[in-house]
Design a protein around this motif. Structure first.
Motif, PDB file in Angstrom:
ATOM      1  N   TYR A  15     -37.201  -7.348 -19.528  1.00  0.00           N
ATOM      2  CA  TYR A  15     -37.494  -6.297 -18.378  1.00  0.00           C
ATOM      3  C   TYR A  15     -36.011  -5.743 -17.659  1.00  0.00           C
ATOM      4  O   TYR A  15     -36.223  -4.487 -17.449  1.00  0.00           O
ATOM      5  N   THR A  16     -35.211  -6.554 -17.751  1.00  0.00           N
ATOM      6  CA  THR A  16     -33.877  -5.956 -17.304  1.00  0.00           C
ATOM      7  C   THR A  16     -33.266  -5.007 -18.187  1.00  0.00           C
ATOM      8  O   THR A  16     -32.996  -3.907 -17.887  1.00  0.00           O
ATOM      9  N   GLU A  17     -33.453  -5.097 -19.581  1.00  0.00           N
ATOM     10  CA  GLU A  17     -33.171  -4.199 -20.656  1.00  0.00           C
ATOM     11  C   GLU A  17     -33.933  -3.084 -20.350  1.00  0.00           C
ATOM     12  O   GLU A  17     -33.422  -1.757 -20.351  1.00  0.00           O
ATOM     13  N   ARG A  18     -35.218  -2.940 -20.111  1.00  0.00           N
ATOM     14  CA  ARG A  18     -35.970  -1.683 -19.997  1.00  0.00           C
ATOM     15  C   ARG A  18     -35.825  -1.171 -18.597  1.00  0.00           C
ATOM     16  O   ARG A  18     -35.739   0.255 -18.828  1.00  0.00           O
ATOM     17  N   ALA A  19     -35.503  -1.863 -17.666  1.00  0.00           N
ATOM     18  CA  ALA A  19     -34.966  -1.120 -16.417  1.00  0.00           C
ATOM     19  C   ALA A  19     -33.544  -0.323 -16.598  1.00  0.00           C
ATOM     20  O   ALA A  19     -33.283   0.600 -15.959  1.00  0.00           O
ATOM     21  N   GLY A  20     -32.746  -0.815 -17.527  1.00  0.00           N
ATOM     22  CA  GLY A  20     -31.405  -0.116 -17.732  1.00  0.00           C
ATOM     23  C   GLY A  20     -31.661   1.111 -18.470  1.00  0.00           C
ATOM     24  O   GLY A  20     -30.922   2.041 -18.463  1.00  0.00           O
ATOM     25  N   GLU A  21     -32.625   1.318 -19.217  1.00  0.00           N
ATOM     26  CA  GLU A  21     -33.103   2.282 -19.953  1.00  0.00           C
ATOM     27  C   GLU A  21     -33.687   3.622 -19.250  1.00  0.00           C
ATOM     28  O   GLU A  21     -33.827   4.701 -19.642  1.00  0.00           O
ATOM     29  N   MET A  22     -34.481   3.194 -17.970  1.00  0.00           N
ATOM     30  CA  MET A  22     -35.045   4.172 -17.444  1.00  0.00           C
ATOM     31  C   MET A  22     -34.389   5.417 -16.912  1.00  0.00           C
ATOM     32  O   MET A  22     -34.847   6.510 -16.806  1.00  0.00           O
ATOM     33  N   PRO A  23     -33.143   5.099 -16.021  1.00  0.00           N
ATOM     34  CA  PRO A  23     -32.435   6.147 -15.806  1.00  0.00           C
ATOM     35  C   PRO A  23     -32.136   7.236 -16.738  1.00  0.00           C
ATOM     36  O   PRO A  23     -32.380   8.551 -16.723  1.00  0.00           O
ATOM     37  N   GLN A  24     -31.937   6.847 -18.008  1.00  0.00           N
ATOM     38  CA  GLN A  24     -31.547   7.666 -19.354  1.00  0.00           C
ATOM     39  C   GLN A  24     -32.928   8.577 -19.502  1.00  0.00           C
ATOM     40  O   GLN A  24     -32.821   9.726 -19.854  1.00  0.00           O
ATOM     41  N   ALA A  25     -33.860   7.889 -19.523  1.00  0.00           N
ATOM     42  CA  ALA A  25     -35.353   8.490 -19.771  1.00  0.00           C
ATOM     43  C   ALA A  25     -35.799   9.633 -18.678  1.00  0.00           C
ATOM     44  O   ALA A  25     -35.927  10.725 -19.059  1.00  0.00           O
ATOM     45  N   PHE A  26     -35.459   9.167 -17.544  1.00  0.00           N
ATOM     46  CA  PHE A  26     -35.683   9.979 -16.229  1.00  0.00           C
ATOM     47  C   PHE A  26     -34.830  11.294 -16.280  1.00  0.00           C
ATOM     48  O   PHE A  26     -35.196  12.306 -16.095  1.00  0.00           O
ATOM     49  N   ALA A  27     -33.426  11.008 -16.687  1.00  0.00           N
ATOM     50  CA  ALA A  27     -32.550  12.218 -16.865  1.00  0.00           C
ATOM     51  C   ALA A  27     -33.010  13.306 -17.845  1.00  0.00           C
ATOM     52  O   ALA A  27     -32.865  14.376 -17.583  1.00  0.00           O
ATOM     53  N   GLY A  28     -33.546  12.665 -18.948  1.00  0.00           N
ATOM     54  CA  GLY A  28     -34.007  13.642 -20.060  1.00  0.00           C
ATOM     55  C   GLY A  28     -35.379  14.380 -19.658  1.00  0.00           C
ATOM     56  O   GLY A  28     -35.377  15.564 -19.855  1.00  0.00           O
ATOM     57  N   MET A  29     -36.234  13.699 -18.917  1.00  0.00           N
ATOM     58  CA  MET A  29     -37.137  14.395 -18.524  1.00  0.00           C
ATOM     59  C   MET A  29     -37.047  15.244 -17.488  1.00  0.00           C
ATOM     60  O   MET A  29     -37.541  16.462 -17.420  1.00  0.00           O
ATOM     61  N   THR A  30     -36.152  15.261 -16.554  1.00  0.00           N
ATOM     62  CA  THR A  30     -35.818  16.031 -15.402  1.00  0.00           C
ATOM     63  C   THR A  30     -35.070  17.339 -15.855  1.00  0.00           C
ATOM     64  O   THR A  30     -35.314  18.348 -15.552  1.00  0.00           O
ATOM     65  N   ASP A  31     -34.396  17.159 -17.076  1.00  0.00           N
ATOM     66  CA  ASP A  31     -33.667  18.221 -17.697  1.00  0.00           C
ATOM     67  C   ASP A  31     -34.689  19.070 -18.285  1.00  0.00           C
ATOM     68  O   ASP A  31     -34.471  20.187 -18.436  1.00  0.00           O
ATOM     69  N   LYS A  32     -35.566  18.494 -19.295  1.00  0.00           N
ATOM     70  CA  LYS A  32     -36.462  19.399 -19.842  1.00  0.00           C
ATOM     71  C   LYS A  32     -37.287  20.160 -18.701  1.00  0.00           C
ATOM     72  O   LYS A  32     -37.724  21.274 -19.058  1.00  0.00           O
ATOM     73  N   CYS A  33     -37.702  19.517 -17.673  1.00  0.00           N
ATOM     74  CA  CYS A  33     -38.475  20.171 -16.613  1.00  0.00           C
ATOM     75  C   CYS A  33     -37.673  21.199 -16.039  1.00  0.00           C
ATOM     76  O   CYS A  33     -38.251  22.351 -15.910  1.00  0.00           O
ATOM     77  N   ALA A  34     -36.541  21.150 -15.997  1.00  0.00           N
ATOM     78  CA  ALA A  34     -35.536  21.975 -15.371  1.00  0.00           C
ATOM     79  C   ALA A  34     -35.360  23.231 -16.078  1.00  0.00           C
ATOM     80  O   ALA A  34     -35.477  24.505 -15.853  1.00  0.00           O
ATOM     81  N   GLN A  35     -35.249  23.280 -17.468  1.00  0.00           N
ATOM     82  CA  GLN A  35     -35.473  24.048 -18.718  1.00  0.00           C
ATOM     83  C   GLN A  35     -36.619  24.932 -18.514  1.00  0.00           C
ATOM     84  O   GLN A  35     -36.606  26.195 -18.885  1.00  0.00           O
ATOM     85  N   ARG A  36     -37.797  24.073 -18.723  1.00  0.00           N
ATOM     86  CA  ARG A  36     -38.990  25.039 -18.499  1.00  0.00           C
ATOM     87  C   ARG A  36     -39.255  25.877 -17.466  1.00  0.00           C
ATOM     88  O   ARG A  36     -39.890  26.951 -17.414  1.00  0.00           O
TER      89      ARG A  36
END
Length: 57
Positions: A15-36
């Motif tokens: 769970y700790t490992e997955r929680a550490g990966e969430m900010p990276q995934a969120f940053a990628g999603m927000t970048d794609k949303c901003a581009q669209r």
């Protein structure tokens, strides 16, 4: 008792490992949303905007 502790430590680390990966995934999603949104804004600028608050005759 030892196996339960090991099991809890294993899942806690997962769970700790997955929680550490969430900010990276969120940053990628927000970048794609901003581009669209940017692309949509550029392609609809010349179209006339409809006003929701326009007075009706």
């Amino acid at each position: 008792m030892l196996s339960r502790t090991a099991d809890h430590l294993f899942w806690m680390s997962r769970y700790t490992e997955r929680a550490g990966e969430m900010p990276q995934a969120f940053a990628g999603m927000t970048d794609k949303c901003a581009q669209r949104l940017s692309w949509h804004h550029q392609n609809t600028q010349s179209a006339p905007a409809l006003s929701v608050f326009e007075a009706r005759s």
